[in-house]
Design an enzyme around this catalytic site. Structure first.
Site, PDB file in Angstrom:
ATOM      1  N   GLU A  99      35.099  39.877   4.580  1.00 18.18           N
ATOM      2  CA  GLU A  99      35.275  38.757   3.655  1.00 18.18           C
ATOM      3  C   GLU A  99      35.436  37.466   4.443  1.00 18.18           C
ATOM      4  O   GLU A  99      35.809  37.500   5.625  1.00 18.18           O
ATOM      5  CB  GLU A  99      36.532  38.987   2.803  1.00 18.18           C
ATOM      6  CG  GLU A  99      37.801  38.875   3.642  1.00 18.18           C
ATOM      7  CD  GLU A  99      39.019  39.541   3.020  1.00 18.18           C
ATOM      8  OE1 GLU A  99      39.050  40.786   2.981  1.00 18.18           O
ATOM      9  OE2 GLU A  99      39.925  38.803   2.608  1.00 18.18           O
ATOM     10  N   LYS A 101      36.838  34.196   6.159  1.00 11.80           N
ATOM     11  CA  LYS A 101      38.145  33.741   6.639  1.00 11.80           C
ATOM     12  C   LYS A 101      38.269  32.287   6.199  1.00 11.80           C
ATOM     13  O   LYS A 101      37.555  31.407   6.682  1.00 11.80           O
ATOM     14  CB  LYS A 101      38.223  33.854   8.166  1.00 11.80           C
ATOM     15  CG  LYS A 101      39.584  33.465   8.722  1.00 11.80           C
ATOM     16  CD  LYS A 101      39.694  33.867  10.186  1.00 11.80           C
ATOM     17  CE  LYS A 101      41.117  33.752  10.693  1.00 11.80           C
ATOM     18  NZ  LYS A 101      41.601  32.380  10.760  1.00 11.80           N
ATOM     19  N   ASP A 103      39.596  28.615   5.784  1.00  9.92           N
ATOM     20  CA  ASP A 103      40.269  27.705   6.707  1.00  9.92           C
ATOM     21  C   ASP A 103      41.259  26.827   5.933  1.00  9.92           C
ATOM     22  O   ASP A 103      40.979  25.686   5.598  1.00  9.92           O
ATOM     23  CB  ASP A 103      39.219  26.841   7.417  1.00  9.92           C
ATOM     24  CG  ASP A 103      39.784  26.190   8.656  1.00  9.92           C
ATOM     25  OD1 ASP A 103      40.943  26.478   9.007  1.00  9.92           O
ATOM     26  OD2 ASP A 103      39.065  25.386   9.267  1.00  9.92           O
ATOM     27  N   TYR A 209      44.202  37.507  -0.735  1.00 14.63           N
ATOM     28  CA  TYR A 209      43.493  38.478   0.103  1.00 14.63           C
ATOM     29  C   TYR A 209      44.412  39.526   0.729  1.00 14.63           C
ATOM     30  O   TYR A 209      43.954  40.376   1.486  1.00 14.63           O
ATOM     31  CB  TYR A 209      42.676  37.784   1.193  1.00 14.63           C
ATOM     32  CG  TYR A 209      43.451  36.788   2.045  1.00 14.63           C
ATOM     33  CD1 TYR A 209      44.491  37.207   2.872  1.00 14.63           C
ATOM     34  CD2 TYR A 209      43.127  35.432   2.012  1.00 14.63           C
ATOM     35  CE1 TYR A 209      45.204  36.305   3.635  1.00 14.63           C
ATOM     36  CE2 TYR A 209      43.838  34.521   2.780  1.00 14.63           C
ATOM     37  CZ  TYR A 209      44.874  34.969   3.583  1.00 14.63           C
ATOM     38  OH  TYR A 209      45.582  34.075   4.332  1.00 14.63           O
ATOM     39  N   LYS A 297      34.931  35.206  14.498  1.00 16.21           N
ATOM     40  CA  LYS A 297      34.875  33.744  14.356  1.00 16.21           C
ATOM     41  C   LYS A 297      33.447  33.212  14.460  1.00 16.21           C
ATOM     42  O   LYS A 297      32.622  33.750  15.197  1.00 16.21           O
ATOM     43  CB  LYS A 297      35.739  33.084  15.445  1.00 16.21           C
ATOM     44  CG  LYS A 297      37.213  33.446  15.388  1.00 16.21           C
ATOM     45  CD  LYS A 297      37.904  32.931  14.139  1.00 16.21           C
ATOM     46  CE  LYS A 297      38.393  31.516  14.272  1.00 16.21           C
ATOM     47  NZ  LYS A 297      39.620  31.367  15.022  1.00 16.21           N
ATOM     48  N   CYS A 402      32.077  -8.884  26.013  1.00 14.78           N
ATOM     49  CA  CYS A 402      32.484  -8.236  24.764  1.00 14.78           C
ATOM     50  C   CYS A 402      31.410  -8.464  23.692  1.00 14.78           C
ATOM     51  O   CYS A 402      31.015  -9.609  23.451  1.00 14.78           O
ATOM     52  CB  CYS A 402      33.820  -8.806  24.302  1.00 14.78           C
ATOM     53  SG  CYS A 402      34.290  -8.244  22.653  1.00 14.78           S
ATOM     54  N   CYS A 405      33.170 -10.932  20.977  1.00 14.64           N
ATOM     55  CA  CYS A 405      33.601 -12.312  21.236  1.00 14.64           C
ATOM     56  C   CYS A 405      32.992 -12.892  22.511  1.00 14.64           C
ATOM     57  O   CYS A 405      33.255 -14.044  22.847  1.00 14.64           O
ATOM     58  CB  CYS A 405      35.123 -12.388  21.313  1.00 14.64           C
ATOM     59  SG  CYS A 405      35.804 -11.674  22.823  1.00 14.64           S
ATOM     60  N   CYS A 420      37.813  -5.761  26.859  1.00 15.79           N
ATOM     61  CA  CYS A 420      37.498  -7.153  26.564  1.00 15.79           C
ATOM     62  C   CYS A 420      38.706  -7.992  26.976  1.00 15.79           C
ATOM     63  O   CYS A 420      39.848  -7.620  26.696  1.00 15.79           O
ATOM     64  CB  CYS A 420      37.245  -7.286  25.066  1.00 15.79           C
ATOM     65  SG  CYS A 420      37.452  -8.952  24.428  1.00 15.79           S
ATOM     66  N   CYS A 426      39.689 -12.591  20.339  1.00 16.11           N
ATOM     67  CA  CYS A 426      38.592 -11.680  19.977  1.00 16.11           C
ATOM     68  C   CYS A 426      38.824 -11.168  18.551  1.00 16.11           C
ATOM     69  O   CYS A 426      39.832 -10.525  18.273  1.00 16.11           O
ATOM     70  CB  CYS A 426      38.539 -10.509  20.956  1.00 16.11           C
ATOM     71  SG  CYS A 426      37.354  -9.233  20.475  1.00 16.11           S
TER      72      CYS A 426
HETATM   73  S1  IVH Z   1      44.332  38.758   6.354  1.00 15.95           S
HETATM   74  C1  IVH Z   1      47.858  40.778   8.539  1.00 15.95           C
HETATM   75  N1  IVH Z   1      42.285  37.588   5.255  1.00 15.95           N
HETATM   76  O1  IVH Z   1      43.886  33.785   8.921  1.00 15.95           O
HETATM   77  C2  IVH Z   1      46.693  39.932   8.318  1.00 15.95           C
HETATM   78  N2  IVH Z   1      43.716  36.274   6.616  1.00 15.95           N
HETATM   79  O2  IVH Z   1      44.595  34.493  11.759  1.00 15.95           O
HETATM   80  C3  IVH Z   1      46.800  39.104   7.124  1.00 15.95           C
HETATM   81  N3  IVH Z   1      43.072  33.921   6.716  1.00 15.95           N
HETATM   82  O3  IVH Z   1      47.361  33.667   8.734  1.00 15.95           O
HETATM   83  C4  IVH Z   1      45.762  38.084   7.054  1.00 15.95           C
HETATM   84  N4  IVH Z   1      41.329  34.056   5.398  1.00 15.95           N
HETATM   85  O4  IVH Z   1      46.052  32.270   7.085  1.00 15.95           O
HETATM   86  C5  IVH Z   1      43.344  37.435   6.046  1.00 15.95           C
HETATM   87  N5  IVH Z   1      40.456  36.661   4.170  1.00 15.95           N
HETATM   88  C6  IVH Z   1      41.513  36.525   4.960  1.00 15.95           C
HETATM   89  C7  IVH Z   1      41.862  35.294   5.517  1.00 15.95           C
HETATM   90  C8  IVH Z   1      42.970  35.197   6.346  1.00 15.95           C
HETATM   91  C9  IVH Z   1      42.082  33.244   6.132  1.00 15.95           C
HETATM   92  C10 IVH Z   1      44.052  33.313   7.630  1.00 15.95           C
HETATM   93  C11 IVH Z   1      45.481  33.560   7.268  1.00 15.95           C
HETATM   94  C12 IVH Z   1      46.092  34.197   8.466  1.00 15.95           C
HETATM   95  C13 IVH Z   1      45.137  33.836   9.539  1.00 15.95           C
HETATM   96  C14 IVH Z   1      45.165  34.922  10.592  1.00 15.95           C
END
Ligand code: IVH
Length: 676
Positions: A99, A101, A103, A209, A297, A402, A405, A420, A426
């Site tokens: 799934e 991640k 941000d 999640y 990542k 500059c 000026c 400058c 300026c």
């Molecule tokens: S699972 C024990 N699922 O990533 C693990 N984390 O680096 C529980 N995050 O602190 C986290 N999307 O803030 C999980 N789909 C996702 C996520 C997720 C973002 C963040 C979360 C966590 C950090 C871990």
């Protein structure tokens, strides 16, 4: 106060001017600071139930909130799967969820008997901040649940959509308030608001999640547990998929990567979790990470585009910053048309030590360049595609005068930047100085931000700080009036005039900082204010601080002021333009003296203190201010000169070093006891 609050926030029909309301609110907050027991349930400061005078109450997580290990390429994904199966002694394939991640920032929601009782940030994983009042304003977070376990902690990510982020920044900027660098900062800043009414106006979203404490299991698998959370009314991510091999995980990662630009929110990778919860339990945890999950990542996104021009921006202190104007290109879902080029050496292909960067290749107008946004910072040029360099591309010649000026440009020995020499003559420096003057740590004029300063400057309404104070006299009535300007009205104009008038009384340290003297930051300004205590004495001493004078020696002798800084300050005061501007400005002001540090009767006078780790009963800024007010010096690093290290949770290398050096280490509580 309560009536004003209700009128302002709920009825949207204020009975006090904003300035009066803010003044009352500040007075109330000051009382709460001193007498936390008097904080009322309807306190406008949103501190209800919070014992600490500042910040949020702490919440201990019954089940720790952990972070994830990372993998960066396909081989590491396969290795993750192999490691999991090796640990479990399982040869055949096992399934995983994959799934996005998100941000944002993680949040733990505790429901008891189906009712939301606490919302806590992750904090250090063990203990977070109680942001319940704020979380109640997030539409994706249900207030109550039907058919949930008696105790259920739902965990997920709070974030802001791209569109909402842009709209918020536009509103902030129009209001002269600070804008956010990226959606994550905006989400964090919006959730961690002491005033829940501010959170209420910020469009935050939430994806569930994971979970923490539960009085009965949600399901047997990760996938079913998430489905159960969806049934209970939480938003879960539609791109969650069950994968039966490393290949399937990688394929889903690639699909999410392709969808990424169109998602409308920031993600920075894909999270894989072992699907079978019994296997998750067997796998358990390794220090801070679960063995049963990892984050794959995304690499920093790179885009190739043409460098159309190199422009030079002039900053407040005259520093010339080269900026690449690019043929607009999308990087990480954001259209990029500028990138920083740092300085002349960087353009020429050398670092600050003269060593080659990019293989020593210089950057030329017309070049095809690779642009990246590392995390969320300003875009940078990663590389130049030499084979696509136009034949007529010429090396960039850094200007000798500059661009704004026309004053000569100098580069001081040992410095990477060109400057400058036009100082206040300026216009670029003048505008930047005015922006600094009205900024939060200086005069902090509500309703007057970068945008307003630029507009007023462009029309000649303000040229110097004194002009700001003359605005009402000049444009409050008569032919040209502020309230008739585009984007202004009678109320906003009156508010601005009131905000300006309020700042005619100004503490000496804020005035000194506001002058924008090179090298004089907020803490130096405070040092100077404490040393000279009053404006007249300070100004006279600075004007007399010519080289080799007793005044120069006194200035350099202040702990925290060096020769370079002293020279910059003396140069500033020696300039005739500055003198004229100061005369005009001071005619408007009543400068408040700043007390010299209370050295007598203070247990910490003269000591050097370092704060490290998370402080729980005060903010960093507050801790520093209090220590300094008691005559201590606050430093950022531990050395032989350090007397005390105050270590909160999460303190790391600084605490270790202090112990090695035999320096006294105090907990926050012990510190507060020490300073009384
Ligand atoms: S699972 C024990 N699922 O990533 C693990 N984390 O680096 C529980 N995050 O602190 C986290 N999307 O803030 C999980 N789909 C996702 C996520 C997720 C973002 C963040 C979360 C966590 C950090 C871990």
């Amino acid at each position: 106060m309560g009536a004003a609050d209700a009128a302002y926030h709920r009825e949207d029909d204020p009975i006090l001017s904003d300035a009066d309301y803010d003044r009352l609110k500040r007075a109330n907050a000051a009382i709460e600071d001193r007498f936390p027991d008097l904080v009322r349930a309807d306190s406008p400061s949103g501190r209800v139930g919070a014992a600490p005078a500042e910040g949020f109450a702490k919440v201990r997580h019954p089940v720790a909130m952990l972070s994830l290990s990372n993998v960066f390429d396909d081989a590491e994904v396969a290795e993750f799967d192999a490691r999991v199966r090796r640990f479990l002694g399982i040869e055949e394939a096992i399934s995983y969820t994959a799934e996005p991640k998100i941000d944002g920032l993680s949040l733990s929601l505790r429901y008891e008997n189906g009712t939301l009782v606490t919302a806590a940030t992750r904090g250090d994983g063990e203990e977070g901040e109680n942001v319940t009042a704020n979380a109640r304003h997030i539409d994706d977070i249900p207030e109550s649940l039907d058919g949930a376990p008696d105790v259920l902690e739902v965990r997920g990510e709070v974030y802001m959509d791209h569109a909402d982020f842009r709209a918020l920044n536009e509103r902030q900027s129009a209001a002269g308030a600070k804008t956010f660098a990226n959606p994550r900062n905006a989400a964090a800043g919006s959730l961690r608001q002491l005033d829940p009414n501010v959170t209420a106006e910020r469009p935050l979203r939430f994806f569930a999640y994971a979970w923490g404490e539960v009085s009965e299991p949600l399901a047997d698998t990760q996938g079913d547990a998430i489905a159960r959370l969806a049934e209970l009314g939480f938003r879960t991510n539609p791109l969650t998929k069950i994968c039966d091999s490393a290949e399937e995980m990688i394929a889903h990662y690639e699909r999410i990567g392709r969808d990424r630009p169109d998602l409308g929110y920031d993600i920075d990778g894909v999270v894989y979790k072992v699907n079978d919860l019994a296997l998750q339990r067997r796998l358990g945890y390794r220090s801070n990470n679960p063995r049963w999950a990892t984050a794959h990542k995304f690499p920093a996104e790179i885009a190739t585009t043409r460098l159309e021009a190199i422009e030079i921006q002039v900053g407040r202190t005259g520093a010339l910053s080269p900026v690449a104007r690019l043929d607009p290109v999308t990087v990480g879902g954001v259209v990029v048309s500028n990138a920083t080029l740092h300085n002349a050496d960087y353009i020429a292909g050398r670092d600050s030590k003269g060593e080659p960067i990019r293989g020593g290749v210089d950057i030329r107008v017309g070049d095809m360049v690779e642009i990246y946004r590392a995390g969320d910072v300003i875009p940078k040029v990663r590389d130049v595609l030499l084979d696509r360099r136009p034949e007529d591309a010429e090396p960039f010649v850094f200007p000798e005068t500059c661009p704004v000026c026309d004053s000569p440009v100098i580069r001081e020995p040992g410095e990477a930047v060109h400057r400058c020499t036009g100082a206040l003559t300026c216009p670029a420096q003048a505008v930047e100085k005015l922006k600094h003057f009205v900024s939060r740590s200086a005069f902090d004029i509500d309703g007057m931000g970068a945008k307003q300063v630029e507009a007023f400057y462009a029309d000649g309404w303000i040229r110097t700080p004194a002009d700001i104070f003359a605005l009402e006299e000049r444009y409050g009535s008569g032919i040209q009036q502020l309230k008739n300007r585009e984007g202004w009205g009678a109320k906003s104009a009156a508010n601005l005039f009131a905000a300006i008038a309020e700042r005619r009384r100004i503490p000496l340290n804020r005035l000194i900082f506001g002058l924008g003297i090179r090298h004089v930051g907020e803490s130096t300004a405070t040092l100077l204010a404490r040393h000279y205590t009053g404006w007249a004495r300070f100004r006279a001493a600075m004007e007399a601080a010519v080289p080799d004078s007793a005044e120069r020696a006194e200035l350099i002798a202040i702990d925290g002021v060096g020769a370079v800084m002293a020279e910059a300050i003396a140069d500033f005061f020696a300039s005739e333009t500055a003198q004229d501007q100061l005369d005009a400005l001071l005619a408007w002001l009543e400068v408040e003296d700043v007390a010299a540090p209370a050295t007598e009767g203070s247990a910490i006078a003269g000591l050097t203190v370092v704060f490290t780790g998370t402080l729980e009963r005060m903010t960093r800024a507050e801790a520093k201010a209090r220590a300094e007010a008691l005559g201590a010096k606050v430093s950022g690093s531990v050395s032989g000169k350090t007397d005390i290290v105050v270590a909160g949770p999460g303190a790391g290398s600084k605490e270790k070093k202090a112990r090695e050096l035999g320096i006294e280490v105090l907990s926050e509580d012990a510190w507060l006891e020490r300073i009384g």
